[in-house]
Design an enzyme around this catalytic site. Structure first.
Site, PDB file in Angstrom:
ATOM      1  N   CYS A  90      15.611  46.344  -5.017  1.00 47.94           N
ATOM      2  CA  CYS A  90      16.324  45.201  -4.432  1.00 47.94           C
ATOM      3  C   CYS A  90      17.411  45.777  -3.546  1.00 47.94           C
ATOM      4  CB  CYS A  90      16.880  44.294  -5.533  1.00 47.94           C
ATOM      5  SG  CYS A  90      17.997  45.142  -6.683  1.00 47.94           S
ATOM      6  N   ARG A 123      16.430  39.413   4.484  1.00 51.95           N
ATOM      7  CA  ARG A 123      16.858  40.813   4.423  1.00 51.95           C
ATOM      8  C   ARG A 123      15.653  41.742   4.496  1.00 51.95           C
ATOM      9  NH1 ARG A 123      20.847  42.042  -0.375  1.00 51.95           N
ATOM     10  NH2 ARG A 123      21.124  43.963   0.833  1.00 51.95           N
TER      11      ARG A 123
END
Length: 280
Positions: free
Chosen positions: A235, A178
């Site tokens: 995050c 990601r």
């Protein structure tokens, strides 16, 4: 400041009157942890719903899991039976990556004794510890929460400035794929905040789901130059970043949380995005 408690230590303290245990079972794939909780949990543990009790979805523009207000957290904490001076132990079945959200919030609210059960539910079961089924309904507590200022926080402008500046480290706690932008299953744009360094949260854990030894965590973060400069962490939505902050604290490194994280950043078209394995 203690961060962790082992299953053996917790088992020895279950009879304490000032002990509160919170079961925060949640993952992106399985957000409703209540059925698993009802099927078996640490004796005395109260179920905590991360989506409804540790987040405020009425807040817009602040990512997928905005922080609750002090008043909302106080209401929830009293519902969990927490009183001033209590010791709180939090756990999940995901290496602490969800439970760390409760750990961070209660620390930020000023509670002194909030501990992560090292290894969580899996470690408890492996050790053959006692199991309780069904829901625990505690006597309401009396904890007062007036602010969440007990731990450092930054916002999108702050993390943008930090990532662009010399002498400040911004860590991206998401999976490396990601970070690189190879995939993005949850948010509108793939990639990372320009200048941020990849440091996947899962790498804080040993294969059995317990935290790495202190020396190994220190070596991991020293290799990223954490501790030599101020650190901020994000995050996907501010949940697993709290786990990174806990791991940094174990290593002796303070860090600020960007609660909105990538879910806030990527939804703002004015924010730049970098891709690939380098900070950019």
């Amino acid at each position: 400041m203690s961060i962790l408690i082992s299953v053996t230590e917790l088992a020895e303290q279950l009879s304490r009157k000032d002990l509160r245990i919170l079961d925060v079972r949640w993952t992106v794939a399985q957000p409703d942890g209540r059925p698993a909780y009802l099927a078996g949990h640490v004796p005395g543990a109260v179920f905590v719903d991360l989506d409804t009790e540790l987040s405020d979805h009425s807040v817009t523009g602040r990512g997928r899991h905005p922080l609750p207000s002090p008043a909302a957290l106080q209401e929830a904490a009293r519902r969990w039976g927490i009183n001033p001076g209590d010791t709180v132990v939090v756990y999940d079945d995901w290496g602490g990556q969800a439970a760390a959200r409760a750990w961070w919030l209660l620390r930020a609210a000023g509670m002194a004794e909030v501990l992560l059960l090292d290894g969580g539910w899996s470690a408890w079961r492996r050790a053959g510890m006692p199991v309780q089924t069904g829901a625990v309904e505690p006597t309401p507590g009396s904890l007062t929460i007036t602010s969440l200022d007990g731990l450092p926080v930054t916002d999108a402008d702050g993390v943008a400035a930090d990532a662009a500046a010399e002498g400040h480290l911004v860590l991206d706690a998401r999976a490396a794929a990601r970070y690189r932008g190879d995939e993005e299953p949850l948010d509108p744009r793939a990639g990372h905040i320009p200048g941020a360094v990849s440091a996947p949260t899962a790498e804080n854990l040993a294969p059995d789901g317990t935290f790495l030894p202190v020396a190994e965590l220190r070596a991991r973060f020293a290799a990223l130059h954490a501790g030599e400069q101020p650190v901020s962490v994000y995050c996907g939505s501010g949940v697993t970043a709290a786990h990174q902050i806990a791991a940094l604290a174990i290593a002796g490194v303070p860090a600020a949380l960007f609660p909105g994280s990538w879910s806030e950043w990527s939804n703002d078209p004015s924010r730049p995005v970098a891709t690939g394995p380098e900070p950019g």
